[in-house]
Design a protein around this motif. Structure first.
Motif, PDB file in Angstrom:
ATOM      1  N   ASP A 113       0.799  -1.206   0.224  1.00 35.93           N
ATOM      2  CA  ASP A 113      -0.023  -0.193   0.129  1.00 35.93           C
ATOM      3  C   ASP A 113       0.811   1.494   0.080  1.00 35.93           C
ATOM      4  O   ASP A 113       1.739   1.429   0.895  1.00 35.93           O
ATOM      5  N   GLY A 114       0.688   1.938  -0.874  1.00 42.46           N
ATOM      6  CA  GLY A 114       1.472   3.283  -0.964  1.00 42.46           C
ATOM      7  C   GLY A 114       2.908   3.226  -1.810  1.00 42.46           C
ATOM      8  O   GLY A 114       3.242   2.066  -1.728  1.00 42.46           O
ATOM      9  N   PRO A 115       3.357   4.358  -1.790  1.00 37.96           N
ATOM     10  CA  PRO A 115       4.926   4.309  -2.275  1.00 37.96           C
ATOM     11  C   PRO A 115       5.526   3.850  -1.256  1.00 37.96           C
ATOM     12  O   PRO A 115       5.491   3.698   0.033  1.00 37.96           O
ATOM     13  N   VAL A 116       7.147   3.380  -1.692  1.00 41.49           N
ATOM     14  CA  VAL A 116       7.888   2.712  -0.815  1.00 41.49           C
ATOM     15  C   VAL A 116       9.173   3.481  -0.749  1.00 41.49           C
ATOM     16  O   VAL A 116       9.670   4.148  -1.900  1.00 41.49           O
ATOM     17  N   ALA A 117       9.901   3.503   0.262  1.00 40.32           N
ATOM     18  CA  ALA A 117      11.326   4.314   0.321  1.00 40.32           C
ATOM     19  C   ALA A 117      12.337   3.644  -0.322  1.00 40.32           C
ATOM     20  O   ALA A 117      13.415   4.218  -0.954  1.00 40.32           O
ATOM     21  N   LEU A 118      12.432   2.540  -0.592  1.00 44.93           N
ATOM     22  CA  LEU A 118      13.454   1.589  -0.973  1.00 44.93           C
ATOM     23  C   LEU A 118      13.046   0.340  -1.562  1.00 44.93           C
ATOM     24  O   LEU A 118      11.988  -0.483  -1.140  1.00 44.93           O
ATOM     25  N   ILE A 119      13.225  -0.092  -2.905  1.00 46.86           N
ATOM     26  CA  ILE A 119      13.256  -1.572  -3.537  1.00 46.86           C
ATOM     27  C   ILE A 119      14.706  -1.998  -3.683  1.00 46.86           C
ATOM     28  O   ILE A 119      15.671  -1.294  -4.224  1.00 46.86           O
ATOM     29  N   ARG A 120      14.770  -3.242  -3.367  1.00 46.03           N
ATOM     30  CA  ARG A 120      16.182  -3.802  -3.549  1.00 46.03           C
ATOM     31  C   ARG A 120      15.785  -5.215  -4.597  1.00 46.03           C
ATOM     32  O   ARG A 120      14.964  -6.042  -3.959  1.00 46.03           O
ATOM     33  N   ALA A 121      16.196  -5.044  -5.665  1.00 47.94           N
ATOM     34  CA  ALA A 121      16.021  -6.157  -6.432  1.00 47.94           C
ATOM     35  C   ALA A 121      17.380  -6.851  -6.987  1.00 47.94           C
ATOM     36  O   ALA A 121      18.151  -6.535  -7.817  1.00 47.94           O
ATOM     37  N   ALA A 122      17.977  -8.004  -6.202  1.00 49.09           N
ATOM     38  CA  ALA A 122      19.033  -8.488  -6.489  1.00 49.09           C
ATOM     39  C   ALA A 122      18.967  -9.654  -7.137  1.00 49.09           C
ATOM     40  O   ALA A 122      18.141 -10.547  -6.700  1.00 49.09           O
ATOM     41  N   ASN A 123      19.725  -9.848  -8.160  1.00 49.27           N
ATOM     42  CA  ASN A 123      19.664 -11.080  -9.023  1.00 49.27           C
ATOM     43  C   ASN A 123      18.342 -11.665  -9.566  1.00 49.27           C
ATOM     44  O   ASN A 123      18.146 -12.628  -9.967  1.00 49.27           O
TER      45      ASN A 123
END
Length: 261
Positions: A104-114
């Motif tokens: 829900d709502g925007p997020v402060a960080l997205i980590r997409a590794a591999n």
């Protein structure tokens, strides 16, 4: 009607501490931005794999930067989500989903590794745009690739406006040449490591700087790396300083390495 998650399942390969270099960089480079918001920041571990270790570790490391942080682990394979549920606790939960980021709502960080390694290069820009569209103002997407035990890692940092930087990180004791990191370039760059492309020229110059810094090897690999990066910074837009170089890292402006059309 439940919508089908966007994306395809990864192999799910994961190991404890595999993403430690990326996590520590995020906490150091983005910690101030996480603390700036009034609401507790939400971070997403996208495609955490067959076991939830990376999401658990991300929460621990981000809370050194901001104790209010929450982490949501997202996996497109529902069986992996079910397997991760016993690890949920305050500030950590797991959800079924993909690039749509079902939070829900925007997020402060997205980590997409591999995650993007199995995709075609042509798909990267669309995925980046979709994920960046889920960020808060000043938010961060970190997308990259590492080896199975996290000795070598390269990632791109992006904001809502697009790519910002590329970071090369390694366990210095295992490094023969900086160009050894080429095999871990993210999907946007790995097929561009050919003559005429900026990333190829960068790694060539890095190897030359590493060779010129050979006298420092007697003081240890760390001092040799610092000397090589200092030489490299004379010709390339290095964005960090000795504090990060000491960790076996160097961060360069994206524009300097971006693929040529």
């Amino acid at each position: 009607m439940t919508r089908r998650p966007v994306g395809t399942a990864t192999r799910g390969t994961t190991n404890p501490n595999r993403l430690r270099r990326m996590d520590r960089w995020i906490a150091a480079a983005h910690g101030a931005a996480l603390r700036r918001g009034e609401a507790p920041p939400v971070a997403v571990d996208l495609g955490y794999g067959a076991a939830p270790w990376t999401a658990v570790e991300l929460l621990t490391r981000l809370r050194t930067a901001d104790p209010r942080c929450r982490v949501v682990g997202i996996e497109i394979d529902p069986e992996r989500v079910t397997a991760a549920r016993p690890y949920e606790r305050e500030g950590l939960d797991f959800r079924h989903g993909g690039f749509e980021v079902p939070v829900d709502g925007p997020v402060a960080l997205i980590r997409a590794a591999n995650v993007l390694r199995q995709y075609d290069e042509d798909a990267v820009a669309e995925v980046w745009a979709r994920l960046c569209g889920r960020l808060t103002p000043g938010g961060l997407l970190v997308e990259g690739t590492c080896d199975e035990i996290g000795r070598r890692h390269v990632w791109v940092a992006l904001g809502p406006e697009g790519p910002r930087t590329v970071t090369f990180a390694t366990r210095l004791g295992s490094l023969e040449h900086p160009s050894d990191l080429a095999e871990r370039l993210p999907k946007a760059l790995i097929h561009r490591n050919v003559p005429g492309e900026p990333v190829h020229a960068f790694l060539r110059d890095f190897d030359r700087a590493w060779a010129a810094a050979a006298p420092y090897a007697s003081l240890g690999a760390r001092q040799r790396w610092i000397s090589a990066v200092r030489r490299l910074a004379a010709d390339w837009p290095v964005c960090d300083d000795r504090r990060r170089w000491r960790q076996g890292e160097v961060t360069v402006a994206w524009e300097a390495l971006a693929p040529r059309l």
